[in-house]
Enzyme design. Structure first.
Site, PDB file in Angstrom:
ATOM      1  N   LYS A 156       0.840  -1.199   0.000  1.00 47.52           N
ATOM      2  CA  LYS A 156       0.000   0.000   0.000  1.00 47.52           C
ATOM      3  C   LYS A 156       0.873   1.246   0.000  1.00 47.52           C
ATOM      4  O   LYS A 156       0.582   2.227  -0.682  1.00 47.52           O
ATOM      5  CB  LYS A 156      -0.945  -0.004   1.211  1.00 47.52           C
ATOM      6  CG  LYS A 156      -2.077  -1.002   1.042  1.00 47.52           C
ATOM      7  CD  LYS A 156      -2.955  -1.089   2.270  1.00 47.52           C
ATOM      8  CE  LYS A 156      -3.992  -2.204   2.116  1.00 47.52           C
ATOM      9  NZ  LYS A 156      -4.530  -2.662   3.387  1.00 47.52           N
ATOM     10  N   LYS A 209      -4.991 -11.565  -9.058  1.00 53.12           N
ATOM     11  CA  LYS A 209      -5.836 -11.793  -7.878  1.00 53.12           C
ATOM     12  C   LYS A 209      -7.039 -10.857  -7.914  1.00 53.12           C
ATOM     13  O   LYS A 209      -6.887  -9.657  -8.161  1.00 53.12           O
ATOM     14  CB  LYS A 209      -5.021 -11.518  -6.609  1.00 53.12           C
ATOM     15  CG  LYS A 209      -5.811 -11.716  -5.348  1.00 53.12           C
ATOM     16  CD  LYS A 209      -5.221 -10.952  -4.168  1.00 53.12           C
ATOM     17  CE  LYS A 209      -6.305 -10.863  -3.107  1.00 53.12           C
ATOM     18  NZ  LYS A 209      -6.257  -9.768  -2.211  1.00 53.12           N
ATOM     19  N   LYS A 266     -10.748  -5.443  -5.069  1.00 53.47           N
ATOM     20  CA  LYS A 266     -11.346  -4.129  -5.323  1.00 53.47           C
ATOM     21  C   LYS A 266     -10.304  -3.149  -5.836  1.00 53.47           C
ATOM     22  O   LYS A 266     -10.570  -2.359  -6.715  1.00 53.47           O
ATOM     23  CB  LYS A 266     -11.913  -3.554  -4.018  1.00 53.47           C
ATOM     24  CG  LYS A 266     -13.223  -4.144  -3.597  1.00 53.47           C
ATOM     25  CD  LYS A 266     -13.625  -3.589  -2.248  1.00 53.47           C
ATOM     26  CE  LYS A 266     -12.705  -4.107  -1.150  1.00 53.47           C
ATOM     27  NZ  LYS A 266     -13.261  -5.124  -0.280  1.00 53.47           N
TER      28      LYS A 266
HETATM   29  P1  ADP Z   1      -9.852  -6.649  -1.588  1.00 49.91           P
HETATM   30  O1  ADP Z   1      -8.529  -7.215  -2.048  1.00 49.91           O
HETATM   31  O2  ADP Z   1     -10.886  -6.706  -2.649  1.00 49.91           O
HETATM   32  O3  ADP Z   1      -9.711  -5.269  -0.978  1.00 49.91           O
HETATM   33  P2  ADP Z   1     -10.031  -7.532   1.114  1.00 49.91           P
HETATM   34  O4  ADP Z   1      -8.566  -7.296   1.268  1.00 49.91           O
HETATM   35  O5  ADP Z   1     -10.984  -6.598   1.775  1.00 49.91           O
HETATM   36  O6  ADP Z   1     -10.366  -7.612  -0.442  1.00 49.91           O
HETATM   37  O7  ADP Z   1     -10.323  -9.023   1.589  1.00 49.91           O
HETATM   38  C1  ADP Z   1     -11.375  -9.457   2.422  1.00 49.91           C
HETATM   39  C2  ADP Z   1     -11.250 -10.951   2.652  1.00 49.91           C
HETATM   40  O8  ADP Z   1     -11.434 -11.659   1.422  1.00 49.91           O
HETATM   41  C3  ADP Z   1      -9.878 -11.383   3.174  1.00 49.91           C
HETATM   42  O9  ADP Z   1     -10.030 -12.463   4.075  1.00 49.91           O
HETATM   43  C4  ADP Z   1      -9.153 -11.825   1.938  1.00 49.91           C
HETATM   44  O10 ADP Z   1      -8.150 -12.762   2.204  1.00 49.91           O
HETATM   45  C5  ADP Z   1     -10.276 -12.428   1.104  1.00 49.91           C
HETATM   46  N1  ADP Z   1      -9.989 -12.238  -0.326  1.00 49.91           N
HETATM   47  C6  ADP Z   1      -9.983 -11.069  -0.997  1.00 49.91           C
HETATM   48  N2  ADP Z   1      -9.694 -11.260  -2.305  1.00 49.91           N
HETATM   49  C7  ADP Z   1      -9.514 -12.583  -2.452  1.00 49.91           C
HETATM   50  C8  ADP Z   1      -9.193 -13.430  -3.572  1.00 49.91           C
HETATM   51  N3  ADP Z   1      -9.035 -12.933  -4.797  1.00 49.91           N
HETATM   52  N4  ADP Z   1      -9.077 -14.738  -3.354  1.00 49.91           N
HETATM   53  C9  ADP Z   1      -9.270 -15.262  -2.124  1.00 49.91           C
HETATM   54  N5  ADP Z   1      -9.566 -14.538  -1.036  1.00 49.91           N
HETATM   55  C10 ADP Z   1      -9.689 -13.216  -1.176  1.00 49.91           C
END
Ligand code: ADP
Ligand code: TRP
Length: 326
Positions: free
Chosen positions: A110, A194, A197
């Site tokens: 980040k 991956k 968002k």
């Molecule tokens: P983002 O990457 O969209 O901001 P978050 O970091 O808020 O998502 O993740 C929320 C939860 O969902 C966490 O437990 C994270 O490990 C899981 N997660 C997010 N994206 C994925 C993905 N592409 N595959 C598997 N788990 C994910």
């Protein structure tokens, strides 16, 4: 056994969130006492629009309940309804080595991303975030923390901090274990990276049918003709996603047809959309019911908060006593 996990209200939930975190969390409800919360304090490290946070928080509650979180089995609440967690964050921060936080990939990524445009947004909260997460986990004596692969390091930080506190002040905290689901550790997004968002490559769980269909039909494939055999069919993005949302025999059939040649990418994507839309049909129906009953959703969160707070206050008291603040 106590199971705990949280999710940030930072935007619409997507298939990565669902298969990586929500589904395992929902399945684990059967296996022990589960606590799941909406990490609104955490979202402050990146989102500064109060109205948006309020809306996102409520939307996550709707999404999670619609997808099968059962408030009769699990304690479901908003992180900030248990303010004890911020006090515990301070106690923990005094035994957390700076180096441990400096090594966190999520912080480094980040920071690197923001460095170019807005260094002021690399705030202390972003840096200290794993300590708040440790407090979230430790304040409920959690044993198991189901998360996606990207959160594994934060659970390891939690373990280190718990051990450090226990060594410094005597046995106080349960040392938790992360639980990562291997086969869906990383759900790929529309571009094959991956799903996240922050990469703008998401397929949301809920949303407008036309928009979502367009997203799926817009997945870019290679230029091989339909007739050509494709020995790498298992690497195909639509096949990978199909395996998540389609019955196993349907996914296997499409993979075999793609491998043999004769299946066009358009037909494959059409099937993917259809299976994805079916997969969440029941959840969409439940969500519409909840939208019509917002008071019910608020009451569920309030009851969850009361139960969570009862646990948290006991553990916080134990921690305060251990370090001589009582
Ligand atoms: P983002 O990457 O969209 O901001 P978050 O970091 O808020 O998502 O993740 C929320 C939860 O969902 C966490 O437990 C994270 O490990 C899981 N997660 C997010 N994206 C994925 C993905 N592409 N595959 C598997 N788990 C994910
Ligand atoms: N940091 C997690 C995420 O971004 C959310 C979270 C906050 C969490 N506190 C937690 C997850 C405690 C598990 C346990 O996805």
């Amino acid at each position: 056994m106590r199971i705990l996990s949280g999710i940030q209200p930072s935007g619409a939930l997507h298939l990565g969130n669902y298969f990586g975190m929500m589904l395992p969390a929902i399945e684990l409800q059967q296996r022990g006492e589960a606590l799941y919360f909406i990490a609104d304090y955490h979202s402050m490290t990146s989102l500064t629009d109060a109205g948006q946070r309020r809306k996102n928080t409520f939307d996550v509650a709707l999404d999670f309940l619609a997808c099968g979180l059962d408030p009769a089995r699990s304690i479901f609440f908003k992180q900030s309804d248990v303010p004890e967690v911020t006090e515990l964050t301070w106690l923990l921060s005094t035994v957390t080595p700076m180096g441990l936080l400096e090594r966190c990939h999520s912080y480094k990524d980040k920071k690197a991303k923001l460095a170019g445009d807005d260094l002021d947004r690399v705030n202390h909260g972003l840096f200290a975030y794993p300590v708040l997460m440790a407090a979230d986990i430790l304040i409920y004596d959690s044993n198991i923390v189901p998360v996606g692969q990207d959160q594994k390091q934060h659970v390891e930080v939690t373990r280190d901090v718990a051990i450090k506190f226990n060594n410094t002040y005597g046995e106080t905290f349960v040392v938790p274990e992360p639980q990562i689901r291997g086969e869906v550790a990383k759900v790929p997004g529309l571009d094959g990276e991956k799903m996240s968002k922050s990469y703008g490559n998401t397929i949301e769980i809920f949303g407008d049918e036309k928009v979502l269909r367009k997203k799926i039909m817009g997945i870019v494939m290679d230029s091989r003709t339909p007739a050509e055999p494709k020995p790498d069919a298992d690497k195909n993005l639509a096949i990978q996603l199909l395996k998540l949302v389609a019955p196993a025999d349907v996914a296997a059939d499409y993979e075999a047809r793609l491998r043999a040649g004769g299946l066009g990418y358009g037909d494959l994507k059409k099937k993917l959309f259809e299976c994805y839309w079916d997969y969440f049909a029941e959840a969409r129906r439940r969500r519409a019911e909840l939208v019509a009953n917002p008071e019910q959703v608020r009451a569920i969160l309030q009851q969850g908060a009361d139960k969570a707070r009862a646990i948290a206050s006991v553990v916080l008291k134990r921690a305060r006593r251990a370090c001589g603040i009582d």
